[in-house]
Write an enzyme that holds these catalytic residues in place. Structure first.
Site, mmCIF file in Angstrom:
data_model
loop_
_atom_site.group_PDB
_atom_site.id
_atom_site.type_symbol
_atom_site.label_atom_id
_atom_site.label_comp_id
_atom_site.label_asym_id
_atom_site.label_seq_id
_atom_site.Cartn_x
_atom_site.Cartn_y
_atom_site.Cartn_z
ATOM 1 N N HIS A 262 0.811 -1.215 0.000
ATOM 2 C CA HIS A 262 0.000 0.000 0.000
ATOM 3 C C HIS A 262 0.848 1.270 0.000
ATOM 4 O O HIS A 262 0.309 2.361 -0.165
ATOM 5 C CB HIS A 262 -0.994 0.001 1.156
ATOM 6 C CG HIS A 262 -0.392 0.069 2.522
ATOM 7 N ND1 HIS A 262 -0.289 -1.019 3.359
ATOM 8 C CD2 HIS A 262 0.136 1.100 3.225
ATOM 9 C CE1 HIS A 262 0.258 -0.664 4.494
ATOM 10 N NE2 HIS A 262 0.526 0.625 4.443
ATOM 11 N N ASP A 294 0.382 -7.921 1.314
ATOM 12 C CA ASP A 294 0.649 -6.486 1.400
ATOM 13 C C ASP A 294 2.145 -6.182 1.441
ATOM 14 O O ASP A 294 2.622 -5.416 2.269
ATOM 15 C CB ASP A 294 -0.050 -5.871 2.618
ATOM 16 C CG ASP A 294 -0.022 -4.344 2.592
ATOM 17 O OD1 ASP A 294 0.040 -3.773 1.486
ATOM 18 O OD2 ASP A 294 -0.026 -3.726 3.665
ATOM 19 N N SER A 373 5.171 2.663 7.536
ATOM 20 C CA SER A 373 4.729 1.507 6.770
ATOM 21 C C SER A 373 5.821 1.033 5.825
ATOM 22 O O SER A 373 6.414 1.803 5.088
ATOM 23 C CB SER A 373 3.487 1.858 5.961
ATOM 24 O OG SER A 373 2.917 0.697 5.425
#
Length: 438
Positions: A262, A294, A373
């Site tokens: 993402h 992911d 992230s």
């Protein structure tokens, strides 16, 4: 209580998706990753993105598949916009939501504005992003979806269900805190058909890259953080575009970079700006994406002068184990936080949607924020345990949570890449992670 004060009194919950995303563009993307033009059915062409966030904007393309093309570069991406609302005939208040669907994301806003009804006129308006967990109901299945700043990464299982049914079932969105009594909003059938076309056209088959990992030499005992960080920080990178930021790390002997999916999907660019703590800078392209777990792999245009992180490829961490997270929260590169592994668990119940079944999540309490992230979670010897992904800040009913963060286990990532463990000359020299401790 006034109209606006009622809005201000509402509770909204939040979950941090530690990165940013939007729509995928085509600039300098490898052929395997390119968005193929949709040549069948009705497609609306736009040279710039529309002011879709304004509920009062005059716009005729709701529910249609829109191709947005840059005047400068010629890059393009596809989106579908949907608006659902209702007006109270008594007080004239209109409330609803607007959603913007991309290839693997949905962005949403709730809105209210006043007007005149049969009995009274109201004034004021309110417009805010989705927050907290949202739930998608489709074809008898419920999907918990996590995001930040109104933007959510769609589970691959949801995308696959839409594709397999051709969008013929009913779809509804449940907000964790809706407006008044309105919490569940239906998505129009025309919109759903366009979303199905979008998903069908943008399914890509990625060729798994040849990632080479090695047995590393690590400390036999735990190291103080101040001694450990100089060893691993050079291998951690910041990933940035004009619209997003995240973190990553060098994972292989040939300089490939790993991050979250993402972080790189939906950025609107094909090249990503990469920088390190030693001020090395280059650009990188995506060479592989795994939507289920992911994670993504980038290939830098210029190889960075840094070694890959030691990888704990033979075992999962244990609860209570000391861990360190390194990343670029809010773009502040080289930020270090400490904590412990809280649990190693499967994504069940409220954690469904974070990862597919069979994959283990490393829950920990090392502080992470948007921008972390894709950064590494390492043990006290600097061995990679997982890829930091999500921070859970509040529950769906508004209760605050603290220090509940998740990383995707690197063991499962390596399994997904079908990598074999490196061969050791003398296995007796290896520690529990598969590295040489001395």
């Amino acid at each position: 209580m006034s109209f606006k004060s009622k809005l201000a009194a509402g509770l909204f919950v939040s979950i941090s998706l530690l990165g940013a995303n939007g729509a995928i563009a085509n600039a300098n993307i490898p052929d395997a990753a390119r968005i193929k033009p949709i040549t069948y059915g009705n497609v609306v062409d736009k040279e710039i993105d529309v002011d879709w966030k304004n509920p009062k904007v005059k716009f005729d393309e709701w529910s249609k598949l829109i191709k947005v093309t840059s005047k400068v570069s010629g890059d393009y991406y596809y989106v579908v916009l949907d608006r659902d609302y209702k007006t109270n005939v008594s007080n004239g208040v209109t409330e609803g939501l607007i959603t913007r669907w991309g290839s693997d994301t949905v962005t949403g806003y709730q809105y209210m504005y006043g007007g005149c009804g049969l009995w009274v006129c109201t004034s004021g308006s309110d417009f805010r992003e989705f927050s907290g967990v949202i739930e998608l109901y489709y074809a008898g299945e419920t999907y918990l979806v996590y995001g930040d700043s109104g933007e959510y990464s769609l589970p691959q299982s949801f995308i696959s269900n839409i594709i397999s049914t051709n969008g013929d079932q009913s779809l509804s969105i449940k907000l964790s805190k809706g407006r008044g009594d309105t919490k569940v909003f239906p998505v129009g059938k025309g919109t759903l058909k366009s979303i199905a076309r979008l998903f069908q056209a943008e399914q890509k088959t990625w060729q798994k890259p040849k990632v080479s990992i090695q047995i590393s030499t690590v400390s036999k005992s735990s190291l103080p953080a101040e001694d450990l960080i100089p060893k691993i920080a050079p291998s951690v990178v910041s990933i940035r575009t004009d619209k997003s930021l995240g973190s990553g790390f060098i994972v292989s002997t040939d300089g490939l970079i790993m991050t979250n999916r993402h972080v790189v999907t939906g950025s609107g660019v094909g090249k990503f700006q990469i920088s390190t703590s030693s001020n090395q800078k280059t650009t990188a392209s995506v060479v592989y994406i795994d939507k289920q777990l992911d994670f993504a792999i980038l290939k830098p245009d210029t190889r960075l002068q840094a070694a890959p992180l030691p990888i704990c490829y033979l075992s999962y961490p244990k609860a209570g184990q000391d861990v360190i997270a390194i990343g670029s929260p809010d773009g502040i590169a080289g930020t270090v936080t400490k904590g412990v592994v809280s649990a190693v668990r499967q994504p069940v119940d409220q954690l469904r949607g974070l990862a597919p079944e069979g994959v283990l999540l490393v829950q920990h309490d090392a502080a992470i924020s948007p921008g972390n992230s894709g950064g590494p979670l390492v043990n006290s010897r600097g061995e990679l345990l997982g890829v930091n992904t999500y921070g859970l800040n509040q529950t769906a009913d508004g209760r605050s949570l603290q220090n509940i963060n998740f990383a995707i286990s690197i063991v499962d990532v390596l399994k997904a890449l079908e990598l074999r463990a490196p061969v050791a000359v003398n296995p007796k020299l290896l520690n529990a992670c598969g590295n040489i401790a001395q």
